[in-house]
Design a protein around this motif. Structure first.
Motif, PDB file in Angstrom:
ATOM      1  N   LEU A 241      -4.792   4.458  -0.934  1.00 25.57           N
ATOM      2  CA  LEU A 241      -5.098   3.272  -1.726  1.00 25.57           C
ATOM      3  C   LEU A 241      -5.028   3.605  -3.216  1.00 25.57           C
ATOM      4  O   LEU A 241      -5.903   4.289  -3.741  1.00 25.57           O
ATOM      5  CB  LEU A 241      -6.499   2.776  -1.360  1.00 25.57           C
ATOM      6  N   PRO A 242      -3.999   3.134  -3.918  1.00 24.84           N
ATOM      7  CA  PRO A 242      -3.896   3.405  -5.356  1.00 24.84           C
ATOM      8  C   PRO A 242      -4.823   2.485  -6.158  1.00 24.84           C
ATOM      9  O   PRO A 242      -4.830   1.276  -5.962  1.00 24.84           O
ATOM     10  CB  PRO A 242      -2.426   3.114  -5.668  1.00 24.84           C
ATOM     11  N   LEU A 243      -5.620   3.081  -7.035  1.00 16.38           N
ATOM     12  CA  LEU A 243      -6.551   2.335  -7.888  1.00 16.38           C
ATOM     13  C   LEU A 243      -6.510   2.882  -9.300  1.00 16.38           C
ATOM     14  O   LEU A 243      -6.223   4.066  -9.512  1.00 16.38           O
ATOM     15  CB  LEU A 243      -7.998   2.499  -7.403  1.00 16.38           C
ATOM     16  N   THR A 244      -6.880   2.030 -10.245  1.00 12.85           N
ATOM     17  CA  THR A 244      -7.156   2.463 -11.604  1.00 12.85           C
ATOM     18  C   THR A 244      -8.657   2.338 -11.800  1.00 12.85           C
ATOM     19  O   THR A 244      -9.230   1.273 -11.558  1.00 12.85           O
ATOM     20  CB  THR A 244      -6.425   1.582 -12.636  1.00 12.85           C
TER      21      THR A 244
ATOM     22  N   CYS B 231      -8.459  -3.443  -2.870  1.00 12.79           N
ATOM     23  CA  CYS B 231      -7.054  -3.717  -2.571  1.00 12.79           C
ATOM     24  C   CYS B 231      -6.179  -2.771  -3.392  1.00 12.79           C
ATOM     25  O   CYS B 231      -6.598  -2.291  -4.447  1.00 12.79           O
ATOM     26  CB  CYS B 231      -6.713  -5.159  -2.936  1.00 12.79           C
ATOM     27  N   PRO B 232      -4.952  -2.520  -2.937  1.00 17.65           N
ATOM     28  CA  PRO B 232      -4.057  -1.660  -3.696  1.00 17.65           C
ATOM     29  C   PRO B 232      -3.896  -2.160  -5.133  1.00 17.65           C
ATOM     30  O   PRO B 232      -3.754  -3.355  -5.372  1.00 17.65           O
ATOM     31  CB  PRO B 232      -2.729  -1.756  -2.937  1.00 17.65           C
ATOM     32  N   ARG B 233      -3.954  -1.226  -6.052  1.00 19.72           N
ATOM     33  CA  ARG B 233      -3.771  -1.452  -7.493  1.00 19.72           C
ATOM     34  C   ARG B 233      -4.902  -2.248  -8.143  1.00 19.72           C
ATOM     35  O   ARG B 233      -4.739  -2.765  -9.241  1.00 19.72           O
ATOM     36  CB  ARG B 233      -2.397  -2.062  -7.783  1.00 19.72           C
ATOM     37  N   ASP B 234      -6.050  -2.357  -7.465  1.00 20.48           N
ATOM     38  CA  ASP B 234      -7.222  -2.935  -8.136  1.00 20.48           C
ATOM     39  C   ASP B 234      -7.569  -2.067  -9.337  1.00 20.48           C
ATOM     40  O   ASP B 234      -7.351  -0.848  -9.331  1.00 20.48           O
ATOM     41  CB  ASP B 234      -8.443  -2.958  -7.202  1.00 20.48           C
ATOM     42  N   LYS B 235      -8.105  -2.719 -10.369  1.00 22.32           N
ATOM     43  CA  LYS B 235      -8.631  -1.984 -11.525  1.00 22.32           C
ATOM     44  C   LYS B 235     -10.145  -2.155 -11.506  1.00 22.32           C
ATOM     45  O   LYS B 235     -10.657  -3.277 -11.558  1.00 22.32           O
ATOM     46  CB  LYS B 235      -8.069  -2.533 -12.834  1.00 22.32           C
ATOM     47  N   VAL B 236     -10.862  -1.033 -11.419  1.00 21.56           N
ATOM     48  CA  VAL B 236     -12.320  -1.053 -11.372  1.00 21.56           C
ATOM     49  C   VAL B 236     -12.828  -0.444 -12.673  1.00 21.56           C
ATOM     50  O   VAL B 236     -12.476   0.678 -13.022  1.00 21.56           O
ATOM     51  CB  VAL B 236     -12.860  -0.260 -10.160  1.00 21.56           C
ATOM     52  N   LEU B 237     -13.631  -1.218 -13.390  1.00 23.98           N
ATOM     53  CA  LEU B 237     -14.141  -0.805 -14.692  1.00 23.98           C
ATOM     54  C   LEU B 237     -15.662  -0.715 -14.642  1.00 23.98           C
ATOM     55  O   LEU B 237     -16.324  -1.639 -14.171  1.00 23.98           O
ATOM     56  CB  LEU B 237     -13.717  -1.826 -15.757  1.00 23.98           C
TER      57      LEU B 237
ATOM     58  N   MET C 180       0.855  -1.180   0.000  1.00 23.95           N
ATOM     59  CA  MET C 180       0.000   0.000   0.000  1.00 23.95           C
ATOM     60  C   MET C 180       0.894   1.234   0.000  1.00 23.95           C
ATOM     61  O   MET C 180       1.923   1.255   0.646  1.00 23.95           O
ATOM     62  CB  MET C 180      -0.911  -0.010   1.223  1.00 23.95           C
ATOM     63  N   SER C 181       0.484   2.256  -0.703  1.00 26.00           N
ATOM     64  CA  SER C 181       1.276   3.479  -0.752  1.00 26.00           C
ATOM     65  C   SER C 181       1.164   4.208   0.576  1.00 26.00           C
ATOM     66  O   SER C 181       0.254   3.998   1.361  1.00 26.00           O
ATOM     67  CB  SER C 181       0.786   4.372  -1.893  1.00 26.00           C
ATOM     68  N   ALA C 182       2.104   5.107   0.799  1.00 19.90           N
ATOM     69  CA  ALA C 182       2.129   5.855   2.052  1.00 19.90           C
ATOM     70  C   ALA C 182       0.945   6.817   2.153  1.00 19.90           C
ATOM     71  O   ALA C 182       0.556   7.197   3.241  1.00 19.90           O
ATOM     72  CB  ALA C 182       3.442   6.610   2.170  1.00 19.90           C
TER      73      ALA C 182
ATOM     74  N   PRO D 133      -7.604   8.401   0.027  1.00 18.10           N
ATOM     75  CA  PRO D 133      -7.077   8.572   1.377  1.00 18.10           C
ATOM     76  C   PRO D 133      -7.531   7.457   2.317  1.00 18.10           C
ATOM     77  O   PRO D 133      -8.644   6.967   2.220  1.00 18.10           O
ATOM     78  CB  PRO D 133      -7.654   9.923   1.808  1.00 18.10           C
ATOM     79  N   GLY D 134      -6.653   7.059   3.218  1.00 16.34           N
ATOM     80  CA  GLY D 134      -7.007   6.040   4.194  1.00 16.34           C
ATOM     81  C   GLY D 134      -6.816   4.641   3.653  1.00 16.34           C
ATOM     82  O   GLY D 134      -6.282   4.435   2.570  1.00 16.34           O
ATOM     83  N   GLU D 135      -7.287   3.668   4.410  1.00 16.65           N
ATOM     84  CA  GLU D 135      -7.025   2.273   4.055  1.00 16.65           C
ATOM     85  C   GLU D 135      -8.270   1.451   3.778  1.00 16.65           C
ATOM     86  O   GLU D 135      -8.252   0.588   2.915  1.00 16.65           O
ATOM     87  CB  GLU D 135      -6.210   1.603   5.155  1.00 16.65           C
ATOM     88  N   GLU D 136      -9.348   1.657   4.502  1.00 22.70           N
ATOM     89  CA  GLU D 136     -10.533   0.809   4.365  1.00 22.70           C
ATOM     90  C   GLU D 136     -11.496   1.368   3.325  1.00 22.70           C
ATOM     91  O   GLU D 136     -12.211   2.332   3.604  1.00 22.70           O
ATOM     92  CB  GLU D 136     -11.255   0.669   5.711  1.00 22.70           C
ATOM     93  N   TRP D 137     -11.498   0.779   2.154  1.00 25.78           N
ATOM     94  CA  TRP D 137     -12.393   1.219   1.075  1.00 25.78           C
ATOM     95  C   TRP D 137     -13.164   0.025   0.543  1.00 25.78           C
ATOM     96  O   TRP D 137     -12.583  -1.016   0.242  1.00 25.78           O
ATOM     97  CB  TRP D 137     -11.596   1.865  -0.057  1.00 25.78           C
TER      98      TRP D 137
END
Length: 100
Positions: A6-9, A86-92, A1-3, A31-35
């Protein structure tokens, strides 16, 4: 996870991108962790949606005719809005609604 979060595409297709300033792909760091997907939908509505929210959302979920895929899997198989991102998930998001 980035500092920073939560990074997402996030991607839009089938015309859904027209509701998001015509941009098909968005790289975001939430921002934050729980998404969950439900929380992401609210964030999209409040931060990226530029027109006609009724064509994208109905209540607190996507309107019928919008397909949601997470890493190429249908969100219905993942628990829909309850899915924890989760970090780096891709949501389309793909609109199947077409004028005629």
């Amino acid at each position: 996870m980035s500092a920073t979060g939560l990074p997402l595409t996030i991607e839009f297709g089938g015309g859904a991108e027209l509701l998001f300033d015509g941009k098909k792909r968005h790289e975001v760091d939430l921002p934050g962790e729980e998404w969950t997907l439900k929380r992401l939908l609210r964030w999209l509505r409040d931060n990226l949606l530029t027109e006609r929210p009724e064509l994208f959302m109905q209540g607190d979920t996507v309107r019928p005719g919008i397909l949601v895929l997470v890493n190429d899997a249908d969100w219905e198989l993942l628990g829909e809005g309850d899915y924890k991102l989760c970090p780096r998930d891709k949501v389309l998001f793909i609109s199947t609604l077409h004028g005629g």
